[in-house]
Write an enzyme that holds these catalytic residues in place. Structure first.
Site, short mmCIF file in Angstrom:
data_model
loop_
_atom_site.label_atom_id
_atom_site.label_comp_id
_atom_site.label_asym_id
_atom_site.label_seq_id
_atom_site.Cartn_x
_atom_site.Cartn_y
_atom_site.Cartn_z
N LYS A 21 0.83 -1.23 0.12
CA LYS A 21 -0.04 0.21 0.00
C LYS A 21 0.87 1.34 0.19
CE LYS A 21 -1.64 1.56 4.13
NZ LYS A 21 -1.39 3.20 4.45
N ASN A 22 1.83 1.11 0.93
CA ASN A 22 2.59 2.54 0.85
C ASN A 22 3.64 2.56 -0.04
OD1 ASN A 22 1.24 3.16 3.25
ND2 ASN A 22 2.64 2.24 4.99
N CYS B 239 -5.51 12.47 11.97
CA CYS B 239 -6.01 10.97 11.63
C CYS B 239 -5.82 10.64 12.83
CB CYS B 239 -5.31 10.39 10.77
SG CYS B 239 -3.85 9.54 11.34
N ARG C 242 -1.22 14.92 11.86
CA ARG C 242 -0.18 14.69 10.89
C ARG C 242 0.39 15.97 10.12
NH1 ARG C 242 -1.38 9.17 9.75
NH2 ARG C 242 0.66 8.93 8.32
N ASP D 39 4.46 1.00 12.14
CA ASP D 39 3.14 0.18 11.75
C ASP D 39 3.09 -1.36 12.13
OD1 ASP D 39 3.24 1.79 8.42
OD2 ASP D 39 2.89 2.39 10.33
N ARG E 212 -8.89 -0.49 4.72
CA ARG E 212 -7.82 0.35 4.09
C ARG E 212 -6.69 -0.17 3.74
NH1 ARG E 212 -6.24 4.86 7.67
NH2 ARG E 212 -4.61 4.89 5.94
C1 EPZ Z 1 4.08 6.93 6.11
O1 EPZ Z 1 3.41 8.05 6.51
C2 EPZ Z 1 3.04 6.01 6.10
N1 EPZ Z 1 2.17 6.11 5.18
C3 EPZ Z 1 2.48 5.54 7.42
O2 EPZ Z 1 1.77 4.15 7.22
C4 EPZ Z 1 3.93 5.04 8.27
O3 EPZ Z 1 3.28 4.73 9.60
C5 EPZ Z 1 4.76 6.34 8.39
O4 EPZ Z 1 5.20 6.53 6.93
C6 EPZ Z 1 5.96 6.33 9.29
O5 EPZ Z 1 6.72 5.15 8.50
C7 EPZ Z 1 2.52 5.77 3.89
O6 EPZ Z 1 3.28 5.75 3.30
C8 EPZ Z 1 0.83 6.31 2.91
P1 EPZ Z 1 6.02 10.46 8.24
P2 EPZ Z 1 3.82 9.37 6.58
O7 EPZ Z 1 6.06 11.64 7.16
O8 EPZ Z 1 4.60 9.74 5.40
C9 EPZ Z 1 6.23 13.90 11.54
C10 EPZ Z 1 0.07 2.67 7.67
O9 EPZ Z 1 -0.19 2.28 8.84
N2 EPZ Z 1 6.23 14.60 10.30
O10 EPZ Z 1 7.30 9.63 7.85
O11 EPZ Z 1 2.82 10.50 6.70
C11 EPZ Z 1 4.76 13.06 11.59
O12 EPZ Z 1 4.26 13.53 12.53
C12 EPZ Z 1 0.65 4.42 7.75
O13 EPZ Z 1 0.15 2.16 6.50
C13 EPZ Z 1 6.30 16.13 10.65
O14 EPZ Z 1 6.61 16.50 11.53
O15 EPZ Z 1 4.91 9.56 7.89
C14 EPZ Z 1 5.52 11.52 12.37
O16 EPZ Z 1 5.74 12.05 13.73
C15 EPZ Z 1 0.16 4.87 8.90
N3 EPZ Z 1 6.32 16.93 9.54
C16 EPZ Z 1 6.84 11.49 11.64
O17 EPZ Z 1 7.27 12.77 11.09
C17 EPZ Z 1 5.99 16.49 8.20
O18 EPZ Z 1 6.15 17.39 7.56
C18 EPZ Z 1 7.08 10.43 10.67
O19 EPZ Z 1 5.81 10.65 9.81
C19 EPZ Z 1 5.65 14.98 7.85
C20 EPZ Z 1 5.93 14.33 8.96
#
Ligand code: EPZ
Length: 417
Positions: free
Chosen positions: A22-23, A116, A121, A306, A398
């Protein structure tokens, strides 16, 4: 409203094919906006999040077809630049379209993605990266209005190795003039997959999957692009956690063992037998499990956040106390109150959860609060004595392509009602 009903206590045996990631497919669907010809993607999972992404592509003017696990996209004529609120709300990670729309059309209007179930997020790193590349972005009435007459290659230093911000940066940088260097980039395997896809499209991306990614801006090659999406490492982790908790002997096919190293290491520490082939993994869980050393979620190659909920559910069956430290999301313990309804004894102090093992879990009516929390409830219910009814299963659907069907194939007494 549909539920998943499980009568637990049955060991799992047999073989299960892991679906596509998915990701990985989501950012690749976004990047497909930039292809000149037809894009054909194989091994795509059948998920509501993927359906939401296809709706966005259609809204943007692409023609799409989905047959089995193959999605075909014709994006040459797509000129729209907006993702309406309704579609943004259907899938939080729709922000992954921002870089591609901006790169293709020079303008993008997205409603601010809400938080979410996992907590706020933020997308500040996405916006900073796109501004670094020359985009003008303002927030107006809950919408992000973005303009980029021209994107210019630059150095993007990510404060956090954010998966989504890395992906948006890579995609936008492909259309930028000159070279972009992304430092502190996320190293998740899905980034590697996106890099492979972008290179197949004719772009020049080096280092995807490492902390420093170099992108030479340019044009996609003419003609069609055909690509097979990588296997879903979190779905693989979920099946392995289910076998560990319920006991049994299962073999996963269509999986990359190197991508789930962290999970198999923990399962070995818990006493499972793990046997790896090139694209398959066998998990044997016959003896009583023991609690692993403390698990701290980290950006890849650390333990994936995850996989924390389903692995925590498996640890309920292990003797001793397991400790989980969730460092990525601030609200990713929402499965714990539901697990307690099944007899779990878990103490939470901020981002630390102490899981008292050896639980005699019993079935109960429980509710999925988010995607992986729902997966944790399935893992626990398979090991619990008696019947568990899981509601709000839209969260599970999802990210899991017919989880009940796959587990039934392995001998579980599970049905979607
Ligand atoms: C991706 O989300 C995945 N989703 C998530 O999977 C996964 O948990 C996450 O990466 C971490 O591995 C998809 O790929 C669609 P991040 P993403 O940006 O990109 C902070 C699932 O269960 N952050 O790496 O949104 C954020 O708050 C889902 O399949 C900022 O502060 O994750 C978090 O604490 C859930 N500012 C950390 O970084 C930003 O601009 C990691 O988030 C972006 C992120």
């Amino acid at each position: 409203m549909s539920i998943i009903r499980i009568n637990g206590g049955k060991r799992l045996y047999g073989t299960v094919k892991v679906s596509g990631s998915k990701n990985s497919v989501l950012p690749i669907l976004s990047a497909s906006l930039l292809t000149e010809g037809k894009t054909v993607l194989h091994n795509c999972p059948n998920l509501s999040d993927v359906d939401a992404a296809i709706k966005i592509l259609n809204h943007l003017g692409c023609k799409t077809e989905k047959t089995g696990d193959t999605i075909t996209i014709y994006s040459r004529d797509s000129q729209a630049c907006d993702v309406p609120d309704s579609l943004m709300r259907e899938m939080r990670s729709s922000v992954i379209f921002l870089g591609a729309i901006l790169a293709k059309v020079g303008m993008a209007v997205l409603s601010m993605p809400g938080g979410c179930e996992l907590g706020p997020r933020p997308i500040d790193l996405h916006l900073k990266a796109l501004r670094d590349l020359g985009a003008e972005i303002r927030e107006e009435g809950g919408n992000l209005i973005c303009h980029a007459k021209e994107l210019t290659g630059c150095r993007i230093d990510l404060a956090i190795p954010s998966v989504g911000a890395t992906e948006n940066s890579m995609i936008a940088a492909c259309a930028a003039k000159g070279t972009t260097i992304i430092t502190n980039a996320a190293r998740e395997p899905e980034i590697r997959d996106l890099g492979n896809f972008l290179n197949l499209m004719g772009y020049k991306v080096h280092g995807a999957g490492t902390s420093v990614i170099t992108v030479m801006g340019g044009k996609p090659k003419p003609g069609d692009v055909e690509y097979t999406v990588m296997p879903d490492r979190i779905v693989a982790a979920t099946y392995m956690a289910a076998a560990a908790g319920a006991g049994g002997d299962i073999t996963l096919t269509n999986v990359l063992p190197g991508d789930v190293e962290c999970i198999t290491k923990v399962l070995r520490q818990m006493g499972c037998g793990i046997y790896m082939g090139e694209d398959n993994i066998r998990v044997v869980s016959n003896s009583p499990l023991k609690a692993p050393p403390p698990i701290k979620t980290m950006p890849y190659p650390g333990f994936p956040t995850d996989a924390q909920p389903p692995m925590m559910a498996a640890c309920l069956m292990a003797d001793g106390t397991s400790v989980f430290i969730e460092t990525i999301f601030e609200n990713r313990f929402r499965h714990i109150p539901e697990l307690r309804r099944m007899g779990a004894n878990i103490a939470v102090d901020g981002r630390v959860a102490m899981v008292k093992g050896g639980a005699k879990l019993h079935g109960a009516p429980v509710r999925a609060t988010d995607l992986r929390a729902g997966a944790a409830l399935v893992v626990a219910a398979l090991a619990a004595k008696g019947q568990t009814d899981i509601s709000d299963i839209k969260h599970i659907e999802r990210g899991y392509d017919d989880l009940p069907g796959a587990l039934r194939e392995l001998g579980a007494d599970i049905a979607r009602i």
